[in-house]
Design an enzyme around this catalytic site. Structure first.
Site, short mmCIF file in Angstrom:
data_model
loop_
_atom_site.label_atom_id
_atom_site.label_comp_id
_atom_site.label_asym_id
_atom_site.label_seq_id
_atom_site.Cartn_x
_atom_site.Cartn_y
_atom_site.Cartn_z
N LYS A 140 29.51 41.69 35.13
CA LYS A 140 29.55 41.52 36.58
C LYS A 140 30.88 42.05 37.13
CE LYS A 140 31.24 36.79 35.99
NZ LYS A 140 30.98 35.35 36.25
N TYR B 191 58.84 45.31 54.36
CA TYR B 191 58.49 44.50 55.52
C TYR B 191 59.23 43.17 55.53
CZ TYR B 191 54.55 47.59 56.63
OH TYR B 191 53.77 48.67 56.98
#
Length: 367
Positions: free
Chosen positions: A37, A263
């Site tokens: 998966k 940032y």
């Protein structure tokens, strides 16, 4: 040869090694199910499924219907168990010959209706029992209801009965794991007695395979172990990570004492510092938790901490004292620098890291 971009290398020989190691822990008559998966835990589901099919895997499992359809479109012919199907996709499941996990009365009713509408006879399903994980699965008290509904239709047939361990990797939870084993045996025996035939029974995940051989039953499931991680340092030494995430240095900066990087000026240089900017960020799966010096990358065998905030498409690392230049290779995780270590340093687990690697990162299959 140096990489020229961010790439996730996927080593199929390492996959084969891991599969053979795990297969050696179970008897030959026990079937093997590979869990692929989430793009095969962030790698390449079709490429891995093809390799595993060639190695003799008996069954595959995915989480959602579209993942199973992708495997069918990729040429995979072995049975594919859909672990968490939704009723809106039952027609596609039947059209693609996928095997649904039936985990509630609602799902059972709707799948019977779909199978009957498609004039199916003995369409294979797996019944999911809840033995303590409390996520999906029938309560043991619902067995009479299940049996009654199965007796009223010939459209479906139980191909498997399964459950999922909650803590098979944790030695402190052996008592609970044995409780799950006992509950599963009792409830599955009750179902088999009423069905009049014996479906496949499967309970073990990777840690269950390694720690509870008495619970191997008819089939075992392995996910994380195939990808090179075993939930313990001892097992990790026997496995090989299949994925290596590489990138390059885009630009080097000389930061003076007192200057900031990134940032919100989250990194402030306490001394003259040399930094490198790398072309990947949280849009590529390197989430913000890895910033602020919580973990590091490897450049020519030297560890360089990730500094400041992780940006969407870039991270900055401290390369002070490391002999490197723009265009040089950088390794985030791989065989020599485990994803488990990279993740653990930032307070998470390898599962989350490797399954988060964005599909915009190029995959390179190493045969």
């Amino acid at each position: 040869m140096k990489p020229s971009e961010t790439v996730l290398e996927i080593d199929l020989k390492a996959l084969e090694h891991n599969y053979r190691y795990l297969a050696s822990k179970v008897d030959d008559n026990v079937k093997k199910l590979a869990v692929i998966k989430a793009f095969a835990y962030g790698s390449d589901s079709v490429a891995l499924a093809k390799k595993l099919e060639s190695l003799g895997v008996d069954y595959f499992a995915v989480a959602y219907t579209q993942e199973g359809i992708d495997l069918r479109n990729g040429g995979i012919t072995q049975p594919i168990l859909v672990l968490h199907p939704q009723s809106t996709h039952f027609q596609e499941i039947i059209d693609q010959c996928l095997t649904p996990s039936i985990y509630s009365e609602f799902v059972l009713n709707h799948f019977i209706a779909s199978a009957e509408a498609n004039q199916q006879k003995n369409y294979p399903i797996h019944l999911k029992l809840n033995t303590g994980l409390n996520r999906l699965g029938f309560d043991p008290k619902e067995v009479p209801m299940i049996v009654e509904k199965l007796k009223q239709t010939s459209s479906i047939k139980v191909d498997g009965i399964f459950s999922h361990f909650a803590a098979s990797e944790d030695v402190k939870e052996k008592e609970f794991t044995h409780h799950q084993m006992d509950t599963f045996k009792k409830v599955s025996d009750q179902l088999i007695e009423n069905l009049g035939y014996r479906p496949l029974r499967h309970l073990c995940n990777t840690s269950g395979i390694l720690n509870y051989p008495e619970a191997h039953l008819d089939m075992v499931r392995t996910g994380i172990g195939l990808y090179g991680y075993g939930n313990s340092k001892e097992v990790d030494q026997q496995l090989i990570p299949i994925g290596t995430l590489k990138t390059i240095i885009s630009q080097i900066h000389n930061i003076k004492k007192g200057e900031s990087v990134g940032y919100n000026r989250m990194f402030n240089a306490s001394k003259d510092t040399k930094t490198a900017t790398l072309p990947l960020g949280h849009a590529d799966g390197i989430n913000r938790i890895y910033g602020k010096q919580n973990t590091n990358v490897s450049i020519h065998g030297n560890l360089a901490p990730i500094i400041g905030n992780v940006c969407m498409d870039m991270i900055m690392v401290d390369i002070t004292g490391i002999d490197c230049e723009e265009g040089d290779e950088v390794i985030l995780f791989g065989k020599d620098k485990s994803a488990e270590v990279f993740a653990h340093n930032a307070g998470t687990i390898s599962y989350e890291l490797i399954t988060s690697i964005s599909q915009r990162v190029k995959r390179k299959i190493i045969p």
